[in-house]
Design a protein around this motif. Structure first.
Motif, mmCIF file in Angstrom:
data_model
loop_
_atom_site.group_PDB
_atom_site.id
_atom_site.type_symbol
_atom_site.label_atom_id
_atom_site.label_comp_id
_atom_site.label_asym_id
_atom_site.label_seq_id
_atom_site.Cartn_x
_atom_site.Cartn_y
_atom_site.Cartn_z
ATOM 1 N N VAL A 96 66.537 55.133 24.869
ATOM 2 C CA VAL A 96 66.673 53.705 25.023
ATOM 3 C C VAL A 96 66.712 52.983 24.097
ATOM 4 O O VAL A 96 67.869 52.088 23.900
ATOM 5 N N LEU A 97 65.552 52.934 23.182
ATOM 6 C CA LEU A 97 65.411 51.929 22.013
ATOM 7 C C LEU A 97 66.555 52.563 21.098
ATOM 8 O O LEU A 97 67.192 51.390 20.484
ATOM 9 N N ALA A 100 70.085 51.267 21.832
ATOM 10 C CA ALA A 100 70.107 49.785 21.882
ATOM 11 C C ALA A 100 70.311 49.420 20.387
ATOM 12 O O ALA A 100 71.314 48.431 20.162
ATOM 13 N N THR A 151 68.457 46.619 15.923
ATOM 14 C CA THR A 151 68.080 45.727 17.016
ATOM 15 C C THR A 151 67.823 44.328 16.335
ATOM 16 O O THR A 151 67.868 43.239 16.815
ATOM 17 N N GLY A 152 67.063 44.756 15.143
ATOM 18 C CA GLY A 152 66.407 43.391 14.413
ATOM 19 C C GLY A 152 65.251 42.706 15.306
ATOM 20 O O GLY A 152 64.839 41.665 14.984
ATOM 21 N N SER A 153 64.821 43.467 16.288
ATOM 22 C CA SER A 153 63.447 42.920 17.180
ATOM 23 C C SER A 153 62.207 43.755 16.591
ATOM 24 O O SER A 153 62.139 45.001 16.663
ATOM 25 N N PRO A 154 61.390 42.597 15.860
ATOM 26 C CA PRO A 154 60.096 43.359 15.578
ATOM 27 C C PRO A 154 59.452 44.060 16.726
ATOM 28 O O PRO A 154 58.772 45.073 16.422
ATOM 29 N N ARG A 155 59.580 43.669 18.057
ATOM 30 C CA ARG A 155 58.798 44.346 19.094
ATOM 31 C C ARG A 155 59.267 45.662 19.241
ATOM 32 O O ARG A 155 58.723 46.517 19.863
ATOM 33 N N LEU A 156 60.422 45.681 19.626
ATOM 34 C CA LEU A 156 61.194 47.074 19.956
ATOM 35 C C LEU A 156 60.889 47.824 18.761
ATOM 36 O O LEU A 156 60.635 49.226 19.034
ATOM 37 N N MET A 159 57.459 49.086 19.018
ATOM 38 C CA MET A 159 57.372 50.060 20.333
ATOM 39 C C MET A 159 57.728 51.416 19.730
ATOM 40 O O MET A 159 57.159 52.563 20.063
ATOM 41 N N SER A 160 58.827 51.395 18.915
ATOM 42 C CA SER A 160 59.396 52.807 18.648
ATOM 43 C C SER A 160 58.545 53.434 17.880
ATOM 44 O O SER A 160 58.493 54.537 17.867
ATOM 45 N N THR A 162 55.347 53.545 17.804
ATOM 46 C CA THR A 162 54.351 54.386 18.643
ATOM 47 C C THR A 162 54.919 55.579 18.996
ATOM 48 O O THR A 162 54.408 56.663 18.980
ATOM 49 N N LEU A 163 56.170 55.681 19.509
ATOM 50 C CA LEU A 163 56.933 56.677 19.967
ATOM 51 C C LEU A 163 57.036 57.977 18.828
ATOM 52 O O LEU A 163 56.392 59.118 19.083
ATOM 53 N N ASP B 89 62.510 36.895 20.646
ATOM 54 C CA ASP B 89 62.685 38.366 20.288
ATOM 55 C C ASP B 89 62.045 39.260 21.592
ATOM 56 O O ASP B 89 62.671 40.134 21.977
ATOM 57 N N ARG B 92 65.086 39.577 23.935
ATOM 58 C CA ARG B 92 65.930 40.536 23.445
ATOM 59 C C ARG B 92 65.382 41.752 23.928
ATOM 60 O O ARG B 92 65.934 42.844 24.388
ATOM 61 N N MET B 159 55.417 49.494 27.696
ATOM 62 C CA MET B 159 56.034 48.652 26.602
ATOM 63 C C MET B 159 56.338 47.224 27.266
ATOM 64 O O MET B 159 55.891 46.113 26.945
#
Lengths: 224, 224
Positions: A96-97, A100, A151-156, A159-160, A162-163, B89, B92, B159
């Motif tokens: 998913v990540l 994206a 994606t430019g998303s710090p949160r995504l 999350m990735s 940790t994976l 963010d 998104r 998440m």
DNA sequence: GATTGACTGATTGTCGGACAATCTCAGTGT
DNA sequence: ACACTGAGATTGTCCGACAATCAGTCAATC
């Protein structure tokens, strides 16, 4: 006086004791020094690391939050042991990540795209120079991280990470299945070429296939 | 002896002191008792909660890991203050996770689909009964959580929950902008209808639009 | 007047010790 | 075979202490 300079490039990282302990434990985990399921006794760790139990507790708590360590209340903590279901879940999540990120290739920043290119180049270089398994997996995961980073998303991205940490932990005890590094290098380069050519749907398909292969390879590590 | 009953529904949660403190702090955060930016002094909290500083420290550390509290080394912790960039963010990121769930509607389990239906129904019920703002936001976010849950991935769900926690924190200080609850209820029902009809691309578009509206609404909370 | 340096108070980071609660497991008794 | 018991180990929580760091204030210096 020459008009005041900015000093924007300077910085000091205030590294706390807890941070050092976390770092040391992560290193041990990723290098495979600690078998999955190994209990992490607080007093023993405090003794060998030369820090207090409170500090160890806090550090281990962070690793628990990262999913690298499992905690059972009143029973203790142990090195996270990945199950087959866990691996399948991780791969679904990273799919998913990363898709994206791939889907956002066109909208991504130039820097983000350059990071992907650099990560791919660095990996290819390591494959040629026969680097250690740990270096290879680190570089490999860096490629995938850079995909999510599209994606430019710090949160995504967080999350990735940790994976990838969990994957890295699983891979630490799987030094075989290293024969496919060269194919993987090709897979990454192919993916990047498709991206550069703007053939996004094909790139996406390539990623899906690559991740399916990675899942199979990971499943072998728990299911002999 | 009558043949042994199952007792599968029974469970005792061994709730530790740290857990209770975390719970209490979360409640205070979500109810808006603590303004964003408010410093969380360890000794003061320990005093008013009647626990030791160590316990408070551990609890606050968990909230930091959840992103509800910011920590600056050697300076202390404070209630997380959301910036405009942060909101963008989050939106998104939740778009990625929730669309992943919507895209997987067909492949999802029956239970997961039922959870979505139940959440939507519960929300509509609350709107009609004029529930409190906190209940409404909780029910609203539960709908979106159930969308991500369509993926069936525990890690993706976890998440998304951190994202919703942040949103809930931001919403706690925004009791206005509640006028659009009725429209939102329609948006959710529309989305669900599209899903039931199997018109996935339209459902996806509906979600994108709905989330864009949510982002605008959230941005108002930081940019007056 | 702006900068520097020193002092103070508050707060965090880390430590060590302490103790109750809980788990594990072997041993005991029936 | 089963239940009970007790010892040992480990965690969860508390307390008190102290160095390190930070945000002020305020005097000294150029």
């Amino acid at each position: 006086m020459p008009d005041s300079p900015s000093f924007e490039t300077l910085s000091v990282e205030p590294v706390s004791t807890v941070d050092r302990v976390v770092e040391e434990l992560r290193r041990a985990l990723f290098e495979g020094d600690l078998e999955p399921g190994t209990p992490l006794r607080e007093v023993a760790l405090a003794g060998s690391l030369g820090v207090s139990r409170s500090t160890v507790r806090e550090a281990v708590g962070m690793l628990v939050a990262d999913g690298l360590v499992d905690r059972i209340p009143n029973k203790g903590t142990s090195v996270h042991a990945l199950t087959a279901d866990g691996i399948r879940d991780i791969c679904r999540a990273r799919l998913v990540l990363e898709t994206a990120g791939v889907d956002g290739w066109a909208d991504a920043s130039d820097e983000a795209r350059d990071v992907v290119r650099a990560a791919n180049a660095a990996y290819g270089r390591l494959v040629r120079t026969k680097a250690s398994a740990q270096e290879l997996t680190a570089a490999h995961l860096e490629i995938h991280r850079s995909l999510t980073a599209l994606t430019g998303s710090p949160r995504l991205i967080a999350m990735s990470e940790t994976l990838y940490a969990e994957i890295r932990l699983a891979l630490a005890h799987l030094d075989r299945a290293r024969g496919n590094t060269r194919e993987q290098a090709h897979a990454h380069s192919d993916l990047l070429e498709l991206l550069e050519a703007g053939r996004l749907t094909e790139a996406r398909a390539s990623l899906v296939e690559h991740l399916a292969g990675a899942e199979r390879s990971l499943l072998e590590s728990v299911d002999p």
